[in-house]
Design a protein around this motif. Sequence first.
Motif, PDB file in Angstrom:
ATOM      1  N   GLU A 190      36.868  29.755  43.409  1.00 34.85           N
ATOM      2  CA  GLU A 190      36.348  31.099  43.173  1.00 34.85           C
ATOM      3  C   GLU A 190      35.655  31.650  44.408  1.00 34.85           C
ATOM      4  OE1 GLU A 190      33.824  30.951  39.756  1.00 34.85           O
ATOM      5  OE2 GLU A 190      35.491  30.805  38.330  1.00 34.85           O
ATOM      6  N   ASP A 191      35.476  32.986  44.421  1.00 30.79           N
ATOM      7  CA  ASP A 191      34.782  33.688  45.511  1.00 30.79           C
ATOM      8  C   ASP A 191      35.455  33.470  46.863  1.00 30.79           C
ATOM      9  OD1 ASP A 191      32.753  34.899  43.930  1.00 30.79           O
ATOM     10  OD2 ASP A 191      31.750  32.954  43.806  1.00 30.79           O
ATOM     11  N   HIS A 192      36.792  33.317  46.835  1.00 29.65           N
ATOM     12  CA  HIS A 192      37.577  33.217  48.065  1.00 29.65           C
ATOM     13  C   HIS A 192      37.144  32.028  48.928  1.00 29.65           C
ATOM     14  CE1 HIS A 192      37.784  37.790  47.344  1.00 29.65           C
ATOM     15  NE2 HIS A 192      38.744  37.190  46.683  1.00 29.65           N
ATOM     16  N   SER A 210      48.610  24.375  40.595  1.00 23.05           N
ATOM     17  CA  SER A 210      48.935  24.927  39.282  1.00 23.05           C
ATOM     18  C   SER A 210      47.891  25.929  38.825  1.00 23.05           C
ATOM     19  CB  SER A 210      49.046  23.805  38.246  1.00 23.05           C
ATOM     20  OG  SER A 210      47.825  23.093  38.149  1.00 23.05           O
ATOM     21  N   GLU A 211      46.805  26.067  39.602  1.00 23.29           N
ATOM     22  CA  GLU A 211      45.748  27.019  39.284  1.00 23.29           C
ATOM     23  C   GLU A 211      45.331  27.783  40.534  1.00 23.29           C
ATOM     24  OE1 GLU A 211      42.538  24.886  37.466  1.00 23.29           O
ATOM     25  OE2 GLU A 211      43.492  24.946  35.477  1.00 23.29           O
ATOM     26  N   ILE A 212      45.054  29.068  40.338  1.00 23.92           N
ATOM     27  CA  ILE A 212      44.539  29.920  41.411  1.00 23.92           C
ATOM     28  C   ILE A 212      43.204  30.476  40.935  1.00 23.92           C
ATOM     29  CG2 ILE A 212      44.891  32.017  42.761  1.00 23.92           C
ATOM     30  CD1 ILE A 212      46.760  29.724  43.518  1.00 23.92           C
ATOM     31  N   ARG A 213      42.141  30.233  41.684  1.00 23.41           N
ATOM     32  CA  ARG A 213      40.800  30.605  41.238  1.00 23.41           C
ATOM     33  C   ARG A 213      40.361  31.985  41.701  1.00 23.41           C
ATOM     34  NH1 ARG A 213      39.069  27.253  37.143  1.00 23.41           N
ATOM     35  NH2 ARG A 213      39.929  25.181  37.510  1.00 23.41           N
ATOM     36  N   SER A 214      40.914  32.467  42.812  1.00 27.37           N
ATOM     37  CA  SER A 214      40.578  33.808  43.293  1.00 27.37           C
ATOM     38  C   SER A 214      41.727  34.340  44.144  1.00 27.37           C
ATOM     39  CB  SER A 214      39.250  33.820  44.069  1.00 27.37           C
ATOM     40  OG  SER A 214      39.267  32.900  45.141  1.00 27.37           O
ATOM     41  N   LEU A 215      41.751  35.663  44.298  1.00 26.67           N
ATOM     42  CA  LEU A 215      42.834  36.335  45.009  1.00 26.67           C
ATOM     43  C   LEU A 215      42.286  37.489  45.835  1.00 26.67           C
ATOM     44  CD1 LEU A 215      45.337  36.669  42.045  1.00 26.67           C
ATOM     45  CD2 LEU A 215      45.878  35.455  44.145  1.00 26.67           C
ATOM     46  N   HIS A 216      43.004  37.830  46.884  1.00 30.59           N
ATOM     47  CA  HIS A 216      42.703  39.044  47.641  1.00 30.59           C
ATOM     48  C   HIS A 216      44.034  39.716  47.956  1.00 30.59           C
ATOM     49  CE1 HIS A 216      40.667  41.135  51.333  1.00 30.59           C
ATOM     50  NE2 HIS A 216      41.035  41.977  50.379  1.00 30.59           N
ATOM     51  N   VAL A 217      44.317  40.814  47.251  1.00 31.64           N
ATOM     52  CA  VAL A 217      45.549  41.558  47.494  1.00 31.64           C
ATOM     53  C   VAL A 217      45.299  42.521  48.648  1.00 31.64           C
ATOM     54  CG1 VAL A 217      47.290  43.081  46.516  1.00 31.64           C
ATOM     55  CG2 VAL A 217      46.178  41.365  45.066  1.00 31.64           C
ATOM     56  N   TYR A 252      39.791  39.846  43.957  1.00 32.95           N
ATOM     57  CA  TYR A 252      39.604  39.219  42.648  1.00 32.95           C
ATOM     58  C   TYR A 252      38.872  37.896  42.889  1.00 32.95           C
ATOM     59  CZ  TYR A 252      43.264  42.523  41.208  1.00 32.95           C
ATOM     60  OH  TYR A 252      44.006  43.663  40.969  1.00 32.95           O
ATOM     61  N   ARG A 253      37.599  37.852  42.542  1.00 39.09           N
ATOM     62  CA  ARG A 253      36.776  36.687  42.880  1.00 39.09           C
ATOM     63  C   ARG A 253      36.869  35.566  41.855  1.00 39.09           C
ATOM     64  NH1 ARG A 253      33.639  37.277  47.138  1.00 39.09           N
ATOM     65  NH2 ARG A 253      33.441  39.335  48.067  1.00 39.09           N
ATOM     66  N   ARG A 254      37.412  35.859  40.690  1.00 38.70           N
ATOM     67  CA  ARG A 254      37.609  34.832  39.657  1.00 38.70           C
ATOM     68  C   ARG A 254      38.729  35.298  38.737  1.00 38.70           C
ATOM     69  NH1 ARG A 254      33.011  36.999  39.843  1.00 38.70           N
ATOM     70  NH2 ARG A 254      32.092  35.096  40.694  1.00 38.70           N
ATOM     71  N   CYS A 255      39.288  34.391  37.985  1.00 43.45           N
ATOM     72  CA  CYS A 255      40.473  34.737  37.183  1.00 43.45           C
ATOM     73  C   CYS A 255      40.187  35.822  36.148  1.00 43.45           C
ATOM     74  CB  CYS A 255      41.035  33.492  36.518  1.00 43.45           C
ATOM     75  SG  CYS A 255      39.929  32.686  35.338  1.00 43.45           S
ATOM     76  N   GLN A 256      38.951  35.900  35.666  1.00 45.32           N
ATOM     77  CA  GLN A 256      38.612  36.939  34.695  1.00 45.32           C
ATOM     78  C   GLN A 256      38.754  38.336  35.284  1.00 45.32           C
ATOM     79  OE1 GLN A 256      36.783  34.221  35.252  1.00 45.32           O
ATOM     80  NE2 GLN A 256      36.849  33.105  33.299  1.00 45.32           N
ATOM     81  N   ASP A 257      38.663  38.450  36.610  1.00 48.70           N
ATOM     82  CA  ASP A 257      38.777  39.760  37.256  1.00 48.70           C
ATOM     83  C   ASP A 257      40.173  40.351  37.085  1.00 48.70           C
ATOM     84  OD1 ASP A 257      36.174  39.506  38.027  1.00 48.70           O
ATOM     85  OD2 ASP A 257      36.586  39.080  40.138  1.00 48.70           O
ATOM     86  N   TRP A 258      41.203  39.503  36.960  1.00 54.15           N
ATOM     87  CA  TRP A 258      42.540  40.053  36.720  1.00 54.15           C
ATOM     88  C   TRP A 258      42.931  39.957  35.241  1.00 54.15           C
ATOM     89  CZ3 TRP A 258      42.450  35.732  40.277  1.00 54.15           C
ATOM     90  CH2 TRP A 258      42.937  34.519  39.767  1.00 54.15           C
TER      91      TRP A 258
END
Length: 294
Positions: free
Chosen positions: A216-218, A239-246, A271-277
């Motif tokens: 999380e938090d990049h 198999s898991e991605i905790r944060s993203l930056h598009v 997107y700092r955590r999966c709940q953000d998306w």
Amino acid sequence: MTCPRKARLRAVLKHWVNEVKTSQDGNESVFVAFYIDDLSGILERFYNGIDLSQKIHRKLLNHIDRAMNFGSKVQTDAQINLENSNNPNKSNTEQYVQDSTGCAAAGPITLNSHHPCQPAMGKITFYEDKAFQGRSYESTTDCPNLQTYLSRCNSIRVESGCWMLYERPNYQGQQYLLRRGEYPDYQQWMGLSDSIRSCCLIPQTGSHRLRLYEREDHKGLMMELSEDCPSIQDRFHLSEIRSLHVLEGCWVLYELPNYRGRQYLLRPQEYRRCQDWGAMDAKAGSLRRVVDLY
């Protein structure tokens, strides 16, 4: 005491609205190209609040609808550049926007310069019954509540554009990406029922790029993508991605490999955590660029 970041946002939004209201020289298309790609990401950098960004998004769209006709006076980039070269005294309006860390963005936002996002143009028709039968409703823009027009949706015809459909009003619940084509029943778009309550037209861009993080938090291991990825596990052994930056373009994250399972629309923002998306957990199987192939 007024928060400087909120004051800055108000100033930027006020300028955008005035730009649309007062524009008389054919530059409306440039504004719209700029607006569609950047507004959601900028609002998220300021507030990290989807509800607020949707409210401001709808208000600005209302201003745009009143101020311009999307089908007329569309200028090409070459025409705009020619105008600027013929008028060296004409200055571009620039606004600097801060990111979530409070630092200035990488460069100025120039309303009269080329921007990779193209104005989203689309047309979709919803039908209450299968095989395009029964009462229908046609849309060319976002609709937060389709219940006003239809009680159910069992078939869809997409004439142009890429669309994200939602099973609940106000862009909530299960999401389904639809491209141009015919969908005679809801199984064709991997739907679980005939409940489609809202939809949004996804803007198109010339390039796509995002960064994935294992924490999380990049934080942690970072990976970058600029093309479709049918299996995140095979590509990155995760198999898991905790944060993203598009960084560029719109993407769809799928819960399972080979573009299956739950779908999540990703716009240019952090997107700092999966709940953000909108996910309940960090499970991620595949990623696909949103591209109108026609």
